[in-house]
Write an enzyme that holds these catalytic residues in place. Sequence first.
Site, mmCIF file in Angstrom:
data_model
loop_
_atom_site.group_PDB
_atom_site.id
_atom_site.type_symbol
_atom_site.label_atom_id
_atom_site.label_comp_id
_atom_site.label_asym_id
_atom_site.label_seq_id
_atom_site.Cartn_x
_atom_site.Cartn_y
_atom_site.Cartn_z
ATOM 1 N N GLU A 118 -18.073 -27.001 40.577
ATOM 2 C CA GLU A 118 -17.375 -27.115 41.852
ATOM 3 C C GLU A 118 -15.898 -27.299 41.536
ATOM 4 O O GLU A 118 -15.452 -28.396 41.191
ATOM 5 C CB GLU A 118 -17.925 -28.292 42.668
ATOM 6 C CG GLU A 118 -19.395 -28.158 43.037
ATOM 7 C CD GLU A 118 -19.667 -26.955 43.918
ATOM 8 O OE1 GLU A 118 -18.723 -26.439 44.547
ATOM 9 O OE2 GLU A 118 -20.824 -26.517 43.983
ATOM 10 N N CYS A 152 -9.922 -30.712 47.363
ATOM 11 C CA CYS A 152 -9.987 -29.416 46.680
ATOM 12 C C CYS A 152 -10.068 -28.238 47.630
ATOM 13 O O CYS A 152 -9.723 -27.121 47.267
ATOM 14 C CB CYS A 152 -11.172 -29.380 45.705
ATOM 15 S SG CYS A 152 -12.778 -29.594 46.500
#
Length: 535
Positions: A224, A258
Amino acid sequence: MASTKLVPFESTAVESIPSIVHQCQTTFRSQKTKPLSYRLVQLRKLYWGIVNNEDALVEACKQDLGKPTFETFLTEIDWCKNDVVFVTKNLAKWMKDEPAPDIPLTNSMLRPRIKKDPLGTVLVIGAYNFPVQLSFGPLIGAIAAGCTAVLKPSEVSPATAMVLKKIVEESLDPSAYAVVNGGVPETTALLEEKWDKIFYTGGVVVGKIIAKKAAETLTPVCLELGGLNPAIISKNADPHLAARRLLWGKLVNAGQVCISQNYIMVDKEILPAFVEQLKITLKEFYPNGTKASPDYGRIVNQRHFQRIKKMLDDSKGKILIGGEVDEAENFIDLTVVQVDDINDSMIVNESFGPLIPILPVNDVEEAIRIANTVHSTPLGLYAFGTKAETNKMLNEITSGGASVNDAYFHGSIPTLAFGGVGESGQGAYRGRASFDTFTHRRSVTTTPGWVEKLIAIRYPPYAGKLARYRLTSELKPNFDREGREIRGIKYWLRFLLGMGSDSLKEALVRWAIAAFVVVGLKKSADAGKLPSYLK
């Protein structure tokens, strides 16, 4: 609740790591973690471990990131608690064998099914920006799948890492689950061990290191990662809504998210109105400014503070809003900068902070070209405009996920699968996907003794068997040699007449099947339910 006095950060002894991993591997091989009852007990204990340490988690997140209490509950504590409740309510259903789909009639007697097996012993490496959610989220999936696991929280959020260690050691089976704290030496030692899967959340540079190391032992990974996420605002978008939603997307966790937009491309026609709405909204959210507000966080440490500040210093753009920095507090104000070059430091680097570069564009087509030039596979895409415009953006820009007319709403739904693509990662988790990412879907068949005569055609000698085998197994195409689909009665005539020189017996079988189909079609026609492809 437990005391909020936080324990100083302490790294795990490197020499103890092999034995910690070996213990988890031994426990997995003992079959202890596979029963549903065991998994449910561990998840429920983790839930209450989080509840009992809520005050400590709030204090730790405040110490590490200056995170507001509201955001800690919204994005960390309650997120994980709700995840546990959702998983425990659905786990029994997820664990059941599934009938295999699309199985030909001739193979259905073998009971093809999908069995859900835990992968084994897994490593979870968390991230500092959401130190609870991005550590416990994958761990919940690993427990649900029946795996044993070692959790490595981020040392960049040291106070939270120690609280996570306390929760795991006090709540979970110590023979199956462990926490290893530390930095590069400890992570390196963990990567030297053999895992059944590695789950990593973080940056691209470290992600490549982990993927390369995992490849040496053919270990699967779920990565991720981040991305230079674009937001695009067409001239037909609502500047008020776009400003409120994208500003919120950069304010949460002081921009250390993010999937927040890394830059915003705005149609020149709507640019003045959009900037004005940003100013109005910022004043509404923080009447006394961000620095004085308890609802605005801080940059996690001085190294990241200097990294973000350098991006701002190196930019050739014009500051429209904000710009204040305070190194003593690791404070960086929400800063809006208008840039005119896709090679500007604000565009080519991932800020992972409260910076909003704005790049004016002539139209949606130009914005799409730029997005595909800057980063072909971002983690998120944020499209504002008409339905036709946003559909065009979704169709022509690849991304891990997307939110239309909003900032990363898709990433804020705990039960919606979340993951990147290409350079922004691989694999997905959350909700059912968390269970799936640590599960091997094993195809299983069971061949009963009574079918021996039916399957004897597979045994040598093969003489005279090919025609019979093809009669029962060969699929006839519904397209011609030019690649054109054969529809309606033409398809059935083609099936009826066959594709070659069939034997009389085979022709009779085809005629029988065709007659059966025709009778069925006639009944459907009489009932007014003729399939659309025959009309």
